[in-house]
Design a protein around this motif. Sequence first.
Motif, PDB file in Angstrom:
ATOM      1  N   TYR A  43      34.844  42.346  47.992  1.00 15.01           N
ATOM      2  CA  TYR A  43      35.799  40.605  47.817  1.00 15.01           C
ATOM      3  C   TYR A  43      35.786  39.961  47.040  1.00 15.01           C
ATOM      4  O   TYR A  43      37.374  39.794  46.937  1.00 15.01           O
ATOM      5  N   GLN A  44      35.992  40.470  45.960  1.00 13.27           N
ATOM      6  CA  GLN A  44      37.187  40.629  44.345  1.00 13.27           C
ATOM      7  C   GLN A  44      38.519  41.252  44.560  1.00 13.27           C
ATOM      8  O   GLN A  44      39.164  40.786  43.938  1.00 13.27           O
ATOM      9  N   SER A  47      40.065  38.982  46.745  1.00 11.01           N
ATOM     10  CA  SER A  47      40.747  37.826  46.209  1.00 11.01           C
ATOM     11  C   SER A  47      41.664  37.833  45.297  1.00 11.01           C
ATOM     12  O   SER A  47      43.170  37.446  45.432  1.00 11.01           O
ATOM     13  N   TRP A  52      41.693  36.802  50.552  1.00 10.58           N
ATOM     14  CA  TRP A  52      40.947  36.326  50.601  1.00 10.58           C
ATOM     15  C   TRP A  52      40.331  34.713  49.370  1.00 10.58           C
ATOM     16  O   TRP A  52      40.589  34.978  48.523  1.00 10.58           O
ATOM     17  N   GLU A  54      38.591  32.702  47.738  1.00  7.68           N
ATOM     18  CA  GLU A  54      36.785  32.920  46.710  1.00  7.68           C
ATOM     19  C   GLU A  54      36.125  31.062  46.894  1.00  7.68           C
ATOM     20  O   GLU A  54      34.554  30.590  46.657  1.00  7.68           O
ATOM     21  N   TRP A  83      32.989  39.671  40.156  1.00  3.20           N
ATOM     22  CA  TRP A  83      32.687  38.251  40.663  1.00  3.20           C
ATOM     23  C   TRP A  83      34.147  37.502  40.165  1.00  3.20           C
ATOM     24  O   TRP A  83      34.439  36.711  41.273  1.00  3.20           O
ATOM     25  N   ILE A  87      34.518  32.808  39.974  1.00  7.82           N
ATOM     26  CA  ILE A  87      32.807  33.153  41.245  1.00  7.82           C
ATOM     27  C   ILE A  87      32.098  32.867  39.498  1.00  7.82           C
ATOM     28  O   ILE A  87      30.734  32.219  39.911  1.00  7.82           O
TER      29      ILE A  87
END
Length: 115
Positions: A43-44, A47, A52, A54, A83, A87
Amino acid sequence: LEEYDRLYQEVEAAAAEGPVLADDFMGMVVLAGQRLYLQPFEYQQLSTAGMWDEAGLIDQIESHQFPLLVLSQPGSELYLERWGTAISGAIEANYEVSHTVRDLYVLRPSNDSEG
């Protein structure tokens, strides 16, 4: 092994309260009967690529929707790779280290943050 067994018991108890975030030993989350909420490295990467947003996860972190986090050392290169800055800032502002199990950091919602 006893340390990891105790950690698994914590993950299992927390999973009954809500989603558990982990970046290592994610298998404990699955064994505790919970689906993985997200895979932080992937997911990082999404991003970073602008694929995506966050913000939703940050909102959830700030409102303490995760009863337990099991992470690599906060602030380390590996941690930031998984992260990211925004985040990790939300985690550090809203969660505190409860204890460590070898190289894993167990975090719980901070009492002094809003949420």
